[in-house]
Design a protein around this motif. Structure first.
Motif, PDB file in Angstrom:
ATOM      1  N   TRP A   5      -7.999 -40.728  58.026  1.00 21.82           N
ATOM      2  CA  TRP A   5      -9.216 -41.194  58.686  1.00 21.82           C
ATOM      3  C   TRP A   5     -10.241 -41.665  57.663  1.00 21.82           C
ATOM      4  N   ILE A   6     -10.381 -40.909  56.563  1.00 20.11           N
ATOM      5  CA  ILE A   6     -11.336 -41.287  55.516  1.00 20.11           C
ATOM      6  C   ILE A   6     -10.981 -42.643  54.921  1.00 20.11           C
ATOM      7  N   ALA A   7      -9.691 -42.914  54.776  1.00 21.31           N
ATOM      8  CA  ALA A   7      -9.260 -44.187  54.172  1.00 21.31           C
ATOM      9  C   ALA A   7      -9.831 -45.380  54.933  1.00 21.31           C
ATOM     10  N   THR A   8     -10.040 -45.244  56.240  1.00 23.63           N
ATOM     11  CA  THR A   8     -10.571 -46.370  57.025  1.00 23.63           C
ATOM     12  C   THR A   8     -12.007 -46.702  56.657  1.00 23.63           C
ATOM     13  N   PHE A   9     -12.700 -45.783  55.992  1.00 25.59           N
ATOM     14  CA  PHE A   9     -14.087 -46.042  55.571  1.00 25.59           C
ATOM     15  C   PHE A   9     -14.169 -47.163  54.533  1.00 25.59           C
ATOM     16  N   PHE A  10     -13.049 -47.429  53.852  1.00 26.41           N
ATOM     17  CA  PHE A  10     -13.086 -48.300  52.671  1.00 26.41           C
ATOM     18  C   PHE A  10     -12.546 -49.698  52.936  1.00 26.41           C
ATOM     19  N   GLU A  11     -12.524 -50.114  54.199  1.00 29.82           N
ATOM     20  CA  GLU A  11     -11.953 -51.411  54.547  1.00 29.82           C
ATOM     21  C   GLU A  11     -12.651 -52.570  53.841  1.00 29.82           C
ATOM     22  N   SER A  12     -13.949 -52.457  53.590  1.00 33.09           N
ATOM     23  CA  SER A  12     -14.680 -53.550  52.932  1.00 33.09           C
ATOM     24  C   SER A  12     -14.487 -53.575  51.426  1.00 33.09           C
ATOM     25  N   PHE A  13     -13.817 -52.542  50.884  1.00 34.47           N
ATOM     26  CA  PHE A  13     -13.756 -52.412  49.425  1.00 34.47           C
ATOM     27  C   PHE A  13     -12.330 -52.359  48.863  1.00 34.47           C
ATOM     28  N   VAL A  14     -11.368 -52.095  49.736  1.00 31.88           N
ATOM     29  CA  VAL A  14      -9.957 -52.001  49.335  1.00 31.88           C
ATOM     30  C   VAL A  14      -9.168 -52.899  50.273  1.00 31.88           C
ATOM     31  N   PRO A  15      -8.160 -53.636  49.787  1.00 32.78           N
ATOM     32  CA  PRO A  15      -7.366 -54.487  50.680  1.00 32.78           C
ATOM     33  C   PRO A  15      -6.852 -53.709  51.892  1.00 32.78           C
ATOM     34  N   LYS A  16      -6.965 -54.304  53.058  1.00 27.74           N
ATOM     35  CA  LYS A  16      -6.615 -53.586  54.293  1.00 27.74           C
ATOM     36  C   LYS A  16      -5.153 -53.187  54.312  1.00 27.74           C
ATOM     37  N   ARG A  17      -4.306 -54.035  53.770  1.00 26.17           N
ATOM     38  CA  ARG A  17      -2.869 -53.714  53.754  1.00 26.17           C
ATOM     39  C   ARG A  17      -2.613 -52.448  52.938  1.00 26.17           C
ATOM     40  N   LYS A  18      -3.325 -52.318  51.836  1.00 30.98           N
ATOM     41  CA  LYS A  18      -3.161 -51.139  50.982  1.00 30.98           C
ATOM     42  C   LYS A  18      -3.584 -49.876  51.729  1.00 30.98           C
ATOM     43  N   LEU A  19      -4.678 -49.966  52.462  1.00 31.22           N
ATOM     44  CA  LEU A  19      -5.144 -48.829  53.256  1.00 31.22           C
ATOM     45  C   LEU A  19      -4.138 -48.514  54.366  1.00 31.22           C
ATOM     46  N   PHE A  20      -3.641 -49.561  55.011  1.00 27.96           N
ATOM     47  CA  PHE A  20      -2.672 -49.373  56.086  1.00 27.96           C
ATOM     48  C   PHE A  20      -1.424 -48.654  55.568  1.00 27.96           C
ATOM     49  N   GLU A  21      -0.929 -49.108  54.426  1.00 22.99           N
ATOM     50  CA  GLU A  21       0.288 -48.503  53.866  1.00 22.99           C
ATOM     51  C   GLU A  21       0.056 -47.051  53.484  1.00 22.99           C
ATOM     52  N   TYR A  22      -1.146 -46.735  53.013  1.00 21.87           N
ATOM     53  CA  TYR A  22      -1.449 -45.340  52.661  1.00 21.87           C
ATOM     54  C   TYR A  22      -1.437 -44.463  53.916  1.00 21.87           C
ATOM     55  N   ILE A  23      -2.073 -44.946  54.980  1.00 22.24           N
ATOM     56  CA  ILE A  23      -2.105 -44.175  56.230  1.00 22.24           C
ATOM     57  C   ILE A  23      -0.699 -44.076  56.825  1.00 22.24           C
ATOM     58  N   GLN A  24       0.032 -45.159  56.731  1.00 25.27           N
ATOM     59  CA  GLN A  24       1.416 -45.190  57.230  1.00 25.27           C
ATOM     60  C   GLN A  24       2.291 -44.171  56.499  1.00 25.27           C
ATOM     61  N   SER A  25       2.056 -44.007  55.194  1.00 24.50           N
ATOM     62  CA  SER A  25       2.851 -43.041  54.417  1.00 24.50           C
ATOM     63  C   SER A  25       2.602 -41.613  54.907  1.00 24.50           C
ATOM     64  N   ILE A  26       1.396 -41.332  55.349  1.00 27.23           N
ATOM     65  CA  ILE A  26       1.078 -40.003  55.898  1.00 27.23           C
ATOM     66  C   ILE A  26       1.811 -39.823  57.233  1.00 27.23           C
ATOM     67  N   PHE A  27       1.874 -40.885  58.024  1.00 32.54           N
ATOM     68  CA  PHE A  27       2.626 -40.844  59.292  1.00 32.54           C
ATOM     69  C   PHE A  27       4.080 -40.467  59.025  1.00 32.54           C
ATOM     70  N   TYR A  28       4.704 -41.157  58.064  1.00 30.42           N
ATOM     71  CA  TYR A  28       6.128 -40.906  57.771  1.00 30.42           C
ATOM     72  C   TYR A  28       6.346 -39.487  57.258  1.00 30.42           C
ATOM     73  N   GLU A  29       5.392 -38.966  56.485  1.00 29.43           N
ATOM     74  CA  GLU A  29       5.508 -37.598  55.982  1.00 29.43           C
ATOM     75  C   GLU A  29       5.497 -36.604  57.153  1.00 29.43           C
ATOM     76  N   TYR A  30       4.636 -36.831  58.117  1.00 28.83           N
ATOM     77  CA  TYR A  30       4.595 -35.971  59.301  1.00 28.83           C
ATOM     78  C   TYR A  30       5.896 -36.091  60.097  1.00 28.83           C
ATOM     79  N   ARG A  31       6.402 -37.317  60.213  1.00 27.41           N
ATOM     80  CA  ARG A  31       7.618 -37.509  61.006  1.00 27.41           C
ATOM     81  C   ARG A  31       8.827 -36.847  60.353  1.00 27.41           C
ATOM     82  N   ARG A  32       8.898 -36.902  59.014  1.00 30.14           N
ATOM     83  CA  ARG A  32       9.990 -36.220  58.304  1.00 30.14           C
ATOM     84  C   ARG A  32       9.954 -34.718  58.567  1.00 30.14           C
TER      85      ARG A  32
END
Length: 462
Positions: free
Chosen positions: A114-141
């Motif tokens: 959730w915190i990662a979404t705060f940085f959309e104006s400062f970090v490429p959105k794809r990079k933020l998306f992939e970081y959040i997505q990696s947390i999703f996959y960790e939970y799914r594993r």
């Protein structure tokens, strides 16, 4: 009160002036102008410092843009801003990789997402998306499907058009959780307090949603956020009950001066709310802050009680005009002096003395009309009328000079008596007055010279 902060960017120290702070859900976004010429955003999560980042432009739909556009925005000096900035504290910038490591140490993975979404104006959105997505996959594993559904809910708001988000939204293992997120419930707050807070916030200023949201913040001991939320609610829908609750929260956490500073900030947003007006007015009267009280009385035409009017009259009696008060508007206070000619005379005389520096007597006579209506034909008013009649009469310059002197207009009095001295070379009276005026001006050498001349003229007359 804090108005500046220090940012350490690698080895460079930047001092920045705080411009404003937006409070949005668990985040606080502080906008500051650095001495390096850049605009900086200092970002906090639940009062934990995250990062300081420069930005030439903010993305329109980002969390930062939404916070400053749609949420409560505070300007310094403000005690809620001061809470974040301790004297001597410097905020160090970090790269995104360092930031994610910091977040994961301080917060659970879902909060880090959730915190990662705060940085959309400062970090490429794809990079933020992939970081959040990696947390999703960790939970799914780990087979944590509820947590996966919670992450997916974050991504639906953050990147709703992303094909992966649409694909996961059709996953039968996750669809079964959709009902949980459709409305606020005790189950939702137990299983996903982050989303529950967001859902309730979106229903503001609904009073039931506001009460539940305050309860949620209180359970997390986030009293500063609760106060910010209360200020936002008051701005959106002022009410006696909401104001009373706000006062209780302020009194529990702030000293009187800080509490009043917060109320002053709120007053700038909701000027017509009478309970707030009366509390500030009472405070200004008790602390004798006439410079704040006068604009309020002029702008809002507040009705004073008999006791308040008496106190204000006493304060005005000892008041002197200065550069902080628009004297030309003060005739609107004339009704306060109805039935009190002595106080009206003192106040009007002080205003006349100030106005004579900038205005002619015709303007001042018109300015005095409300005083004439409220307190009658005051001596000060008669003197101004006399001055107006004598202004161009060469035979009345001595009397005109005396009136200028009485109102403290020494330079104008000098002109009058200098003219009188030229017209009446053998008359010692204007010479005596010139000595007196120069004495008041602190020009002792000139005063003594005219005094000696006056003595010589009197001796020759004897």
């Amino acid at each position: 009160m804090a108005a500046q902060l220090t940012i350490t960017d690698r080895k460079r120290v930047i001092r920045a002036d705080i411009e404003r702070m937006a409070v949005f859900l668990q985040g606080k976004f502080v906008e500051a102008t650095g001495d390096d010429g850049r605009l900086w955003y200092v970002i906090f999560y639940k009062d934990h410092y995250l990062n300081a980042v420069p930005a030439a432009k903010i993305k329109r739909q980002s969390a930062v843009a939404q916070a400053f556009r749609d949420c409560i925005v505070l300007e310094p000096p403000h005690p809620l801003i001061d809470l974040l900035f301790q004297p001597g504290c410097s905020f160090k910038t970090v790269h995104f990789a360092q930031l994610t490591g910091k977040m994961e140490k301080l917060f659970p993975p879902l909060e880090a997402a959730w915190i990662a979404t705060f940085f959309e104006s400062f970090v490429p959105k794809r990079k933020l998306f992939e970081y959040i997505q990696s947390i999703f996959y960790e939970y799914r594993r780990n087979g944590q499907l509820l947590q996966c559904a919670r992450i997916l809910r974050i991504l639906k708001d953050f990147a709703p058009k992303q094909s992966w988000v649409k694909q996961m939204s059709r996953d039968l293992n996750l669809i079964k959780y959709d009902k949980l997120f459709q409305s606020y419930s005790p189950e939702l707050i137990r299983k996903d307090p982050l989303y529950a807070e967001k859902l309730l916030y979106e229903k503001m200023p609904d009073t039931d949603a506001f009460a539940k949201l305050c309860s949620l913040l209180r359970a997390q001991n986030r009293w500063a956020d609760e106060i910010a939320l209360s200020l936002e609610q008051m701005e959106a829908a002022p009410s006696d009950a909401g104001y009373k609750a706000l006062l209780e929260r302020l009194e529990a956490h702030f000293e009187q001066a800080e509490k009043m500073a917060i109320l002053e900030n709120l007053y700038a947003r909701i000027r017509q709310f009478e309970p707030l007006q009366q509390d500030l007015l009472k405070f200004y009267i008790e602390t004798k802050q006439l410079e704040k009280m006068i604009p309020m009385m002029l702008e809002e035409q507040i009705q004073l009680s008999a006791k308040q009017a008496e106190k204000v009259e006493n304060m005005l009696e000892s008041w002197s005009p200065d550069g902080h008060t628009d004297v030309e508007t003060l005739n609107r206070l004339a009704p306060l002096f109805s039935g009190h000619p002595a106080q009206a005379e003192k106040f009007a005389a002080k205003c006349i003395s100030y106005l004579l520096q900038h205005r002619d007597t015709s303007y001042i006579m018109e300015w005095l009309l409300p005083f004439k209506k409220a307190a009658g034909h005051l001596p000060a008013i008669r003197k101004v009328e006399q001055m107006h009649q004598m202004a161009d009469d060469p035979d009345k310059q001595s009397l005109l000079g005396e009136l200028y002197f009485e109102f403290g207009q020494y330079d104008k009095a000098l002109d009058c008596f200098s003219w009188e001295m030229e017209l009446r070379e053998n008359d010692p009276t204007p010479v005596k007055w010139l000595s007196k005026i120069y004495h008041e001006l602190g020009m002792q050498a000139e005063s003594n010279a005219y005094r000696n001349l006056y003595i010589d003229m009197e001796k020759r007359r004897a």
